[in-house]
Structure formats: structure tokens, C-alpha cells
Design a protein around this motif. Structure first.
Motif, mmCIF file in Angstrom:
data_model
loop_
_atom_site.group_PDB
_atom_site.id
_atom_site.type_symbol
_atom_site.label_atom_id
_atom_site.label_comp_id
_atom_site.label_asym_id
_atom_site.label_seq_id
_atom_site.Cartn_x
_atom_site.Cartn_y
_atom_site.Cartn_z
ATOM 1 N N ILE A 18 3.730 5.701 -5.681
ATOM 2 C CA ILE A 18 3.608 5.768 -7.141
ATOM 3 C C ILE A 18 2.535 6.770 -7.536
ATOM 4 O O ILE A 18 2.734 7.589 -8.445
ATOM 5 C CB ILE A 18 3.313 4.369 -7.727
ATOM 6 N N ARG A 19 1.405 6.731 -6.857
ATOM 7 C CA ARG A 19 0.335 7.697 -7.171
ATOM 8 C C ARG A 19 0.811 9.131 -6.937
ATOM 9 O O ARG A 19 0.497 10.025 -7.712
ATOM 10 C CB ARG A 19 -0.912 7.389 -6.343
ATOM 11 N N GLN A 20 1.594 9.331 -5.874
ATOM 12 C CA GLN A 20 2.127 10.664 -5.594
ATOM 13 C C GLN A 20 3.077 11.115 -6.703
ATOM 14 O O GLN A 20 3.045 12.270 -7.120
ATOM 15 C CB GLN A 20 2.838 10.684 -4.235
ATOM 16 N N GLU A 39 0.830 -1.208 0.000
ATOM 17 C CA GLU A 39 0.000 0.000 0.000
ATOM 18 C C GLU A 39 0.859 1.251 0.000
ATOM 19 O O GLU A 39 0.532 2.233 -0.672
ATOM 20 C CB GLU A 39 -0.940 -0.007 1.208
ATOM 21 N N LEU A 81 3.024 10.123 -9.787
ATOM 22 C CA LEU A 81 2.198 10.389 -10.967
ATOM 23 C C LEU A 81 1.464 11.725 -10.859
ATOM 24 O O LEU A 81 1.129 12.335 -11.868
ATOM 25 C CB LEU A 81 1.207 9.248 -11.197
ATOM 26 N N GLU A 82 1.238 12.171 -9.631
ATOM 27 C CA GLU A 82 0.595 13.475 -9.414
ATOM 28 C C GLU A 82 1.601 14.615 -9.404
ATOM 29 O O GLU A 82 1.231 15.764 -9.214
ATOM 30 C CB GLU A 82 -0.180 13.451 -8.090
ATOM 31 N N PHE A 86 0.336 -1.804 -11.167
ATOM 32 C CA PHE A 86 0.234 -2.177 -9.757
ATOM 33 C C PHE A 86 0.152 -3.686 -9.562
ATOM 34 O O PHE A 86 -0.673 -4.205 -8.817
ATOM 35 C CB PHE A 86 -0.966 -1.469 -9.087
ATOM 36 N N GLU A 127 2.145 1.744 -3.544
ATOM 37 C CA GLU A 127 1.085 2.263 -4.407
ATOM 38 C C GLU A 127 0.851 3.740 -4.141
ATOM 39 O O GLU A 127 0.672 4.531 -5.074
ATOM 40 C CB GLU A 127 -0.209 1.468 -4.206
ATOM 41 N N THR A 128 0.883 4.124 -2.876
ATOM 42 C CA THR A 128 0.707 5.532 -2.510
ATOM 43 C C THR A 128 1.846 6.363 -3.077
ATOM 44 O O THR A 128 1.620 7.438 -3.656
ATOM 45 C CB THR A 128 0.647 5.686 -0.971
#
Length: 184
Positions: A9-11, A3, A13-14, A65, A6-7
Motif C-alpha cells: 500500500i505504501r508503494q 506487513e 501511495l508512492e 491500516f 502495508e508495504t
């Protein structure tokens, strides 16, 4: 931990690039060992590992993911293999160039003439590989091997007219696809 990744990676990407730094810190030593296992050269492994992280960063939008460590390892191993192929090719070219220099010296041929001959040969080989196979066979046999129409027909087990036809069509194909300037 998954988790967290994933967090992170999302950050990234943002646009939060400091999160990618966290991924680098977490996986650098592991990927370095993997790359060095392929290359067996610490300095090259360091460079390729850094290059792998650049590729990982660029590919993050396509990440699905499904196992970050495995995905990153695959990218790093592919980068190492690509690097090794390039390195081996360069070494082979260097060896070939050294052989060419020795040949030029032993034959008292100016080095620039030998290099131009090598370059023309490489260009010709590239162009010949573009020819359709049945045309390439007759072109090589006639122009490079100096064989007669009759010899070519016998070797290829075809009629004499077939050889004439293929040569005619091959010349037409070359005129259509190649420019004379390409060979000067």
C-alpha cells in the motif's frame, strides 16, 4: 502478510502502481466471490469487482491500516449493493415505460405525448417535494385534488383564514424559488 500488505500500500501511495497489481492478483478471486454473492450474476459480478478495485485504488490515501481485507470487502459489497439498486431501478423504469407505451397504445395517445406527460409529472413531483410540508398539503389539495378552501380547512382541522394564508404564502414561496421556464 500484514506487513507485506502495508508495504504494498505504501508503494502504491508512492506511485508504484505495479504494487497495486499485486494486491489485485491476491484479492481478485475473493472479492469476486463476495460480489457475486450479492449480485448472483457472474458477468455483473466481474464488472462490479473491477469497479470495486478502481474505488479501492482511489480510496487508498484514506486507508488507515486497520484490516485491508475487511476494508476492501466493505468497498466491494457497497459497490455491489449500489449496482444492484441501479439495476433494479432501471428494470422498474423499463417496466413503467412499457406500461406507458401500452397505455398510450390502448388510449390511442401518441407516444411522444404520453412520454411528455410522464416527464412533466416527474418534474412536478420533484418540485412539490421541495415545498415545505404545510404548503405542499394545501397546494396539492387545492390545485391537484380540486378541493375548496372550506374542504381543506375541514380536512386539516384549521381555520379558513389559515388555508388562505398558507396558499398565499405557498404561491409566494413558489414564485421565489421556481422559474416558469422549469415547467415548460
Amino acid at each position: 502478510m500484514i506487513e507485506q500488505e502495508e508495504t504494498l500500500i505504501r508503494q502504491v501511495l508512492e506511485g508504484q502502481n505495479e504494487s497495486f497489481r499485486t494486491l489485485i492478483d491476491r484479492y481478485y478471486a475473493y472479492l469476486y466471490r463476495v460480489v457475486n454473492g450479492v449480485l448472483h450474476h457472474p458477468k455483473d459480478a466481474e464488472d462490479v469487482t473491477q469497479e470495486a478495485f478502481v474505488k479501492i485504488y482511489a480510496a487508498l490515501p484514506q486507508y488507515q491500516f486497520l484490516g485491508l481485507k475487511t476494508w476492501m470487502t466493505r468497498i466491494a459489497v457497497n459497490a455491489a449493493i449500489d449496482y444492484k439498486r441501479k439495476r433494479d431501478r432501471r428494470q422498474q423504469e423499463t417496466t413503467y415505460s412499457e406500461e406507458l407505451i401500452q397505455t398510450a397504445i390502448s388510449e390511442e395517445e401518441p407516444l411522444d405525448v404520453a412520454l411528455m406527460r410522464k416527464e412533466r409529472g416527474a418534474i412536478l413531483a420533484r418540485y412539490l417535494s421541495e415545498l415545505p410540508p404545510n404548503y405542499r398539503q394545501v397546494i396539492v389539495a387545492y390545485y391537484m385534488d380540486g378541493k375548496s378552501y372550506q374542504q381543506i380547512a375541514e380536512e386539516q382541522k384549521v381555520e379558513l383564514k389559515t388555508v388562505e394564508s398558507r396558499l398565499y404564502r405557498a404561491r409566494g414561496w413558489m414564485k421565489k424559488h421556481w422559474k416558469e421556464d422549469d415547467f415548460l
